[in-house]
Design a protein around this motif. Structure first.
Motif, mmCIF file in Angstrom:
data_model
loop_
_atom_site.group_PDB
_atom_site.id
_atom_site.type_symbol
_atom_site.label_atom_id
_atom_site.label_comp_id
_atom_site.label_asym_id
_atom_site.label_seq_id
_atom_site.Cartn_x
_atom_site.Cartn_y
_atom_site.Cartn_z
ATOM 1 N N GLY A 44 -6.465 -10.378 3.449
ATOM 2 C CA GLY A 44 -5.346 -9.625 2.889
ATOM 3 C C GLY A 44 -5.262 -9.779 1.382
ATOM 4 N N GLY A 45 -5.498 -11.003 0.884
ATOM 5 C CA GLY A 45 -5.508 -11.229 -0.556
ATOM 6 C C GLY A 45 -6.648 -10.505 -1.243
ATOM 7 N N LEU A 46 -7.814 -10.479 -0.584
ATOM 8 C CA LEU A 46 -8.958 -9.753 -1.127
ATOM 9 C C LEU A 46 -8.657 -8.264 -1.236
ATOM 10 C CD1 LEU A 46 -11.880 -10.542 -1.975
ATOM 11 C CD2 LEU A 46 -12.615 -9.768 0.291
ATOM 12 N N PHE A 47 -7.933 -7.764 -0.271
ATOM 13 C CA PHE A 47 -7.526 -6.353 -0.264
ATOM 14 C C PHE A 47 -6.674 -6.031 -1.494
ATOM 15 C CE2 PHE A 47 -4.594 -2.969 1.067
ATOM 16 C CZ PHE A 47 -5.479 -2.022 1.546
ATOM 17 N N ALA A 48 -5.827 -7.000 -1.905
ATOM 18 C CA ALA A 48 -4.928 -6.775 -3.040
ATOM 19 C C ALA A 48 -5.661 -6.846 -4.375
ATOM 20 C CB ALA A 48 -3.791 -7.796 -3.014
ATOM 21 N N GLY A 71 0.698 -9.682 0.477
ATOM 22 C CA GLY A 71 1.965 -9.885 -0.222
ATOM 23 C C GLY A 71 1.935 -11.084 -1.148
ATOM 24 N N CYS A 72 1.261 -12.167 -0.716
ATOM 25 C CA CYS A 72 1.198 -13.369 -1.548
ATOM 26 C C CYS A 72 0.479 -13.102 -2.869
ATOM 27 C CB CYS A 72 0.492 -14.493 -0.786
ATOM 28 S SG CYS A 72 1.494 -15.244 0.518
ATOM 29 N N ARG A 93 0.026 -10.029 -4.293
ATOM 30 C CA ARG A 93 0.794 -9.049 -5.065
ATOM 31 C C ARG A 93 2.005 -9.690 -5.738
ATOM 32 N NH1 ARG A 93 -1.843 -4.796 -6.570
ATOM 33 N NH2 ARG A 93 0.061 -3.543 -6.668
ATOM 34 N N LEU A 94 2.591 -10.705 -5.080
ATOM 35 C CA LEU A 94 3.729 -11.414 -5.668
ATOM 36 C C LEU A 94 3.291 -12.532 -6.607
ATOM 37 C CD1 LEU A 94 5.988 -11.643 -2.483
ATOM 38 C CD2 LEU A 94 6.376 -10.218 -4.505
ATOM 39 N N ARG A 95 1.976 -12.682 -6.787
ATOM 40 C CA ARG A 95 1.377 -13.647 -7.712
ATOM 41 C C ARG A 95 1.681 -15.098 -7.339
ATOM 42 N NH1 ARG A 95 1.959 -10.657 -13.657
ATOM 43 N NH2 ARG A 95 0.894 -8.722 -13.044
ATOM 44 N N PHE A 96 1.749 -15.360 -6.033
ATOM 45 C CA PHE A 96 1.843 -16.755 -5.596
ATOM 46 C C PHE A 96 0.527 -17.469 -5.865
ATOM 47 C CE2 PHE A 96 5.166 -15.498 -2.174
ATOM 48 C CZ PHE A 96 6.144 -15.415 -3.154
ATOM 49 N N TYR A 97 -0.586 -16.735 -5.767
ATOM 50 C CA TYR A 97 -1.903 -17.249 -6.120
ATOM 51 C C TYR A 97 -2.806 -16.063 -6.415
ATOM 52 C CZ TYR A 97 -2.631 -16.363 -1.108
ATOM 53 O OH TYR A 97 -2.673 -15.795 0.135
ATOM 54 N N GLY A 98 -4.022 -16.360 -6.931
ATOM 55 C CA GLY A 98 -4.924 -15.280 -7.330
ATOM 56 C C GLY A 98 -6.348 -15.518 -6.876
ATOM 57 N N LYS A 99 -7.295 -15.015 -7.666
ATOM 58 C CA LYS A 99 -8.696 -15.016 -7.270
ATOM 59 C C LYS A 99 -9.260 -16.427 -7.122
ATOM 60 C CE LYS A 99 -13.146 -12.894 -8.310
ATOM 61 N NZ LYS A 99 -13.907 -14.100 -7.947
ATOM 62 N N VAL A 100 -8.853 -17.337 -7.990
ATOM 63 C CA VAL A 100 -9.372 -18.700 -7.910
ATOM 64 C C VAL A 100 -9.005 -19.329 -6.572
ATOM 65 C CG1 VAL A 100 -9.255 -21.012 -8.906
ATOM 66 C CG2 VAL A 100 -9.358 -19.019 -10.406
ATOM 67 N N GLY A 133 -0.947 -9.356 15.620
ATOM 68 C CA GLY A 133 -0.880 -10.629 14.904
ATOM 69 C C GLY A 133 -1.812 -10.660 13.713
ATOM 70 N N PHE A 134 -3.016 -10.111 13.883
ATOM 71 C CA PHE A 134 -3.971 -10.044 12.777
ATOM 72 C C PHE A 134 -3.398 -9.225 11.618
ATOM 73 C CE2 PHE A 134 -8.111 -10.673 15.422
ATOM 74 C CZ PHE A 134 -7.704 -11.963 15.698
ATOM 75 N N PHE A 135 -2.773 -8.102 11.941
ATOM 76 C CA PHE A 135 -2.222 -7.229 10.907
ATOM 77 C C PHE A 135 -1.121 -7.941 10.120
ATOM 78 C CE2 PHE A 135 0.874 -3.982 9.533
ATOM 79 C CZ PHE A 135 0.059 -3.241 8.686
ATOM 80 N N ILE A 136 -0.261 -8.681 10.813
ATOM 81 C CA ILE A 136 0.817 -9.414 10.141
ATOM 82 C C ILE A 136 0.235 -10.443 9.169
ATOM 83 C CG2 ILE A 136 2.704 -11.064 10.490
ATOM 84 C CD1 ILE A 136 3.296 -9.561 13.133
ATOM 85 N N MET A 137 -0.810 -11.159 9.606
ATOM 86 C CA MET A 137 -1.444 -12.155 8.736
ATOM 87 C C MET A 137 -2.105 -11.495 7.533
ATOM 88 S SD MET A 137 -3.112 -14.683 11.593
ATOM 89 C CE MET A 137 -2.256 -14.870 13.162
ATOM 90 N N LEU A 138 -2.736 -10.336 7.750
ATOM 91 C CA LEU A 138 -3.313 -9.596 6.625
ATOM 92 C C LEU A 138 -2.243 -9.245 5.594
ATOM 93 C CD1 LEU A 138 -5.727 -7.094 8.417
ATOM 94 C CD2 LEU A 138 -6.414 -8.794 6.735
#
Length: 346
Positions: free
Chosen positions: A240-244, A17-18, A20-27, A7-12
Motif C-alpha cells: 500500500g505504501g509503494l502504491f502511494a 494512508g500511512c 500519504r499522511l507522511r507517517f513514514y516514507g521510502k526509507v 482483509g487484504f484490501f484494508i491492510m493495503l
C-alpha cells in the motif's frame, strides 16, 4: 476467499494512508521490504512447514511440486507467445513476461494458502517454493536483465529508459567481448549464488529436518510462529505504501497491461484448472495429486505480479516503473479476479 481479500484490501489502504499522511516514507518502506524478504517470509514458511510435518506428509504431497513445475512451464510458453503476438520487443517484452509468469506467492500467496488450507497448506507452500525459487532466481533474474530491441515492432511505445538500457548493454557487450567469456566454474558459482537467499535456505532447512525426522521444540516454534504471522499485514502495508510513492499510472497507457492481466489472472487459472481436472483421472495411482492440490495451484496461477520483479528491474534501472506498475495494478485487480476464479472453482 472474499473474507481474506477484504482483509487484504484494508491492510493495503492502511499502508497507503500511512505514506500519504507522511507517517513514514521510502526509507522505511525499503527497510520493511528487506525485513519481509530476509526474515518474516522465510520464518513463516519454515515454522509452518516443520510444525507437525513428517516424512509421510512429504511423500503424500510431492505431487504439488509436479503441478507447480507444469504450471510454470505453461506460463512461460503462454506469455512468451503472447509477447510475440503483441509485438513487444527487447526489455519491454522480457519485463512483461516476468511480471506475468511470477506471481506474488511470498506476500499474498503464502498467507492466502495458509488461511484456506490450514492443515496441509504449510507443506504445499514448502514444496512449491522449491520450484518457485529455483525458477525465480535463474529465469526470472535473466528476464529482468536489460536487452536490446530486435526489430521495430513496438518501438514507438518504447521509453527513454529502454534506450538508455540498450546503450548501456551495448557498452557492456563490447567490454565482455574484449575481456572474453568468464570461466565455466565462475558461471556455475554465479548461478549457485542466486539460490543463496533466506527464503530458499529456509525451505531447504525445513525439508532437511522433515527428512531427518527431527522435531523443533515448541518453546522455539511458538515465537517463530509469532514472527512469521507478522508477514501478512506488513507485506500488504508495504504494498500500500509503494502504491502511494510510485508513479504507477504510466503503465495504464500500455495496452499489454489489460491483455496480460485478463490472460494471467482469469483466463489462465480457469483453463489450467479445467486441464488438470480433465487429466487427473488418467494419472497413475502412485502420483499423489489431490483435488486440494489442484485448488491450491489454481490460486497460485492467478496471483498478481511478484514484488521481487520490481526489485530486480530497479537494481538494473531496466524499466522499473513499468514493473512497479504491473505489481500495483495487478495487486488491486487481484481483489476481484481471485474472488471470481475461486467462485468458479471452489
Amino acid at each position: 476467499m472474499v473474507g481474506q481479500l477484504v482483509g487484504f484490501f484494508i491492510m493495503l489502504m492502511v499502508g497507503y494512508g500511512c505514506v500519504r499522511l507522511r507517517f513514514y516514507g521510502k526509507v522505511a518502506l525499503d527497510g520493511m521490504c528487506s525485513l519481509l524478504l530476509n526474515v518474516l517470509i522465510p520464518v513463516l514458511v519454515f515454522s509452518n512447514a516443520v510444525d507437525g510435518t513428517d516424512r509421510s506428509h512429504l511423500a503424500a504431497n510431492w505431487g504439488v511440486m509436479l503441478l507447480t513445475a507444469v504450471m510454470y512451464g505453461l506460463l512461460i510458453l503462454v506469455f512468451w507467445t503472447l509477447a510475440r503476438l503483441l509485438r513487444l520487443r527487447g526489455s519491454r517484452s522480457h519485463v512483461f513476461q516476468a511480471s506475468l509468469i511470477f506471481g506474488n506467492a511470498g506476500f499474498i500467496g503464502i498467507p492466502l494458502i495458509m488461511a484456506l488450507f490450514p492443515h496441509e497448506g504449510a507443506i504445499y507452500v514448502a514444496l512449491m517454493s522449491i520450484v518457485d525459487q529455483a525458477l525465480l532466481w535463474t529465469y526470472g533474474v535473466w528476464l529482468c536483465e536489460p536487452v536490446r530491441e530486435d526489430g521495430h515492432g513496438g518501438g514507438a511505445s518504447g521509453s527513454a529508459g529502454e534506450a538508455a538500457a540498450r546503450g548501456g548493454i551495448a557498452g557492456q557487450d563490447t567490454k565482455s567481448k574484449a575481456a572474453g567469456k568468464p570461466a565455466f566454474g565462475s558461471r556455475v558459482l554465479g548461478l549457485l549464488r542466486r539460490f543463496v537467499n533466506p527464503a530458499f535456505i529456509g525451505v531447504m532447512i525445513a525439508l532437511a529436518l522433515i527428512l531427518l525426522g527431527a522435531r523443533v521444540p515448541d518453546i522455539i516454534l511458538k515465537p517463530l510462529h509469532t514472527i512469521g504471522n507478522m508477514a501478512t499485514p506488513m507485506s500488504l502495508i508495504y504494498l500500500g505504501g509503494l502504491f502511494a510513492l510510485t508513479r504507477w499510472w504510466k503503465v495504464l497507457r500500455r495496452y499489454e497491461l489489460y491483455v496480460g492481466l485478463v490472460a494471467k489472472m482469469i483466463a489462465f487459472p480457469l483453463a489450467f484448472y479445467a486441464l488438470l481436472m480433465a487429466v487427473v483421472g488418467f494419472l497413475p495411482t502412485w502420483v499423489p495429486i489431490t483435488h486440494d492440490m489442484i485448488l491450491v495451484i489454481t490460486v497460485i496461477a492467478g496471483l498478481p505480479t511478484m514484488t521481487t520483479i520490481a526489485m530486480f528491474t530497479g537494481r538494473k534501472d531496466n524499466m522499473p516503473e513499468y514493473a512497479v506498475g504491473f505489481v500495483l495494478v495487478s495487486t488491486l485487480f487481484s481483489l476481484c479476479s481471485l474472488a471470481l476464479v475461486s467462485a468458479i472453482v471452489f
